[in-house]
Enzyme design. Structure first.
Site, PDB file in Angstrom:
ATOM      1  N   THR A  16       0.806  -1.221   0.000  1.00 26.91           N
ATOM      2  CA  THR A  16       0.000   0.000   0.000  1.00 26.91           C
ATOM      3  C   THR A  16       0.832   1.259   0.000  1.00 26.91           C
ATOM      4  O   THR A  16       0.503   2.234  -0.679  1.00 26.91           O
ATOM      5  CB  THR A  16      -0.939   0.000   1.229  1.00 26.91           C
ATOM      6  OG1 THR A  16      -1.693  -1.207   1.222  1.00 26.91           O
ATOM      7  CG2 THR A  16      -1.889   1.184   1.168  1.00 26.91           C
ATOM      8  N   HIS A  29      25.256   4.532 -32.127  1.00 24.92           N
ATOM      9  CA  HIS A  29      24.100   3.654 -31.892  1.00 24.92           C
ATOM     10  C   HIS A  29      23.490   3.204 -33.215  1.00 24.92           C
ATOM     11  O   HIS A  29      23.193   2.025 -33.416  1.00 24.92           O
ATOM     12  CB  HIS A  29      23.035   4.385 -31.062  1.00 24.92           C
ATOM     13  CG  HIS A  29      23.422   4.569 -29.632  1.00 24.92           C
ATOM     14  ND1 HIS A  29      22.491   4.737 -28.628  1.00 24.92           N
ATOM     15  CD2 HIS A  29      24.630   4.612 -29.034  1.00 24.92           C
ATOM     16  CE1 HIS A  29      23.116   4.860 -27.474  1.00 24.92           C
ATOM     17  NE2 HIS A  29      24.415   4.810 -27.691  1.00 24.92           N
TER      18      HIS A  29
END
Length: 327
Positions: free
Chosen positions: A4, A129
């Site tokens: 919770t 990349h």
């Protein structure tokens, strides 16, 4: 099992889950995690790996405080990395569409950096990349983006290398000779860097990059050219209180008079001059036509768009099916 306050760590969840499964072997254990420590997805996946059979969460992690466990991360993680037997595996390509649909319904701005479903989840900017992606896409992508309905994007910026531009050129032209690609790519990349230093950004403007590639192509002729334009906004009522009153419905005898005393608060008008080209059917020579159009609209952008459409529709009739939205 409810976390919770969102403060439980993944190793604690795994230990507690194993103990619960041992004590209640014939019961399906469920887990409900909050994201106060940024662990909601990790705790849910750890719980599933330890024997949880029911995972609660929300689309895009929507919830109170810092949110609940994000099903858009949990579902593909369990299906593609944990190899859980899930009945919804065949529906994974709809996940990105579902995520953006929920954000649109709730009038939320989608998170570009959201795992799996964000527009930047499979976006690549650095030249190194992109060069590596050409050889092995999984070097910088943990899955194929199509598995979750997303797509790979190659971004163009001052951090890009020639490989980024070459990828975009391949999208536009297909295969080209190496010497043609290399020279054009370097020229376009230098132009992008120059414009970004002036404040422009091209990461979200792929169409602008496509236009730069076309303009760098030998023999390219633009289908039209905007010679000049002018947009004007007229405000008829600068009194803010009167603006509010003019929006109310007037009943009775005052209704007719209100139409005359409460004009629209503002209007926009645009004038645009456009040069288009066409081929003379007899001489087969290219002819130029200058057109001047004027249009009113709901704001200057709408007025300019309508005026441009009017000027271009005679030579580009397919534009009748194009509508400017979300601006």
């Amino acid at each position: 099992m409810c976390d919770t306050n969102g403060g439980t760590m993944p190793w604690q969840v795994e230990s507690i889950t194993k103990e619960m499964v041992e004590h209640f072997p014939s019961t399906t254990i469920g887990i409900h995690c909050h994201n106060d420590c940024g662990m909601a997805v990790a705790n849910s996946v750890c719980g599933s790996h330890a024997g949880v059979g029911l995972v609660q969460g929300t689309i895009n992690g929507i919830g109170e405080r810092t949110g609940n466990a994000d099903l858009c991360s949990i579902i593909p993680s369990l299906a593609l990395h944990v190899d859980t037997q899930m009945t919804c595996k065949d529906q994974l390509p709809e996940l990105t569409k579902l995520s953006r649909f929920v954000d649109e319904i709730l009038n939320r701005s989608p998170s570009n950096a959201a795992p799996f479903v964000g527009t930047s989840a499979f976006a690549h900017k650095g030249g190194l990349h992109v060069a590596a992606m050409e050889r092995n896409p999984l070097s910088y992508q943990h899955i194929e983006p199509e598995l979750v309905g997303n797509q790979m994007r190659v971004l163009i910026s001052e951090l890009s290398g020639r490989q980024n531009i070459l990828g975009k050129m391949k999208e536009v032209f297909g295969d080209m000779e190496d010497y043609q690609k290399s020279d054009r790519a370097l020229a376009i990349l230098n132009r992008v860097k120059q414009l970004e230093h002036q404040g422009y950004t091209f990461e979200g403007a792929e169409a602008s990059v496509h236009l730069m590639i076309l303009h760098a192509s030998k023999g390219y002729c633009p289908p039209f050219q905007v010679l000049d334009y002018h947009a004007q906004v007229n405000d008829y009522n600068v009194d803010s209180a009167s603006r509010v009153l003019s929006t109310f419905q007037v009943d009775g005898d005052d209704a007719a008079s209100s139409k005359h005393c409460s004009p629209a608060t503002s209007s926009s008008r645009a004038t645009i001059k456009v040069r288009t080209t066409s081929e003379n059917p007899e001489t087969h020579e290219v002819e130029y036509h200058d057109t001047l159009e004027v249009s009113d609209g709901n704001g200057p952008v709408d007025a300019l768009a309508k005026a441009l459409m009017r000027a271009l529709e005679p030579s580009h009739p397919y534009l009748k099916d194009v509508e400017l939205v979300d601006y």
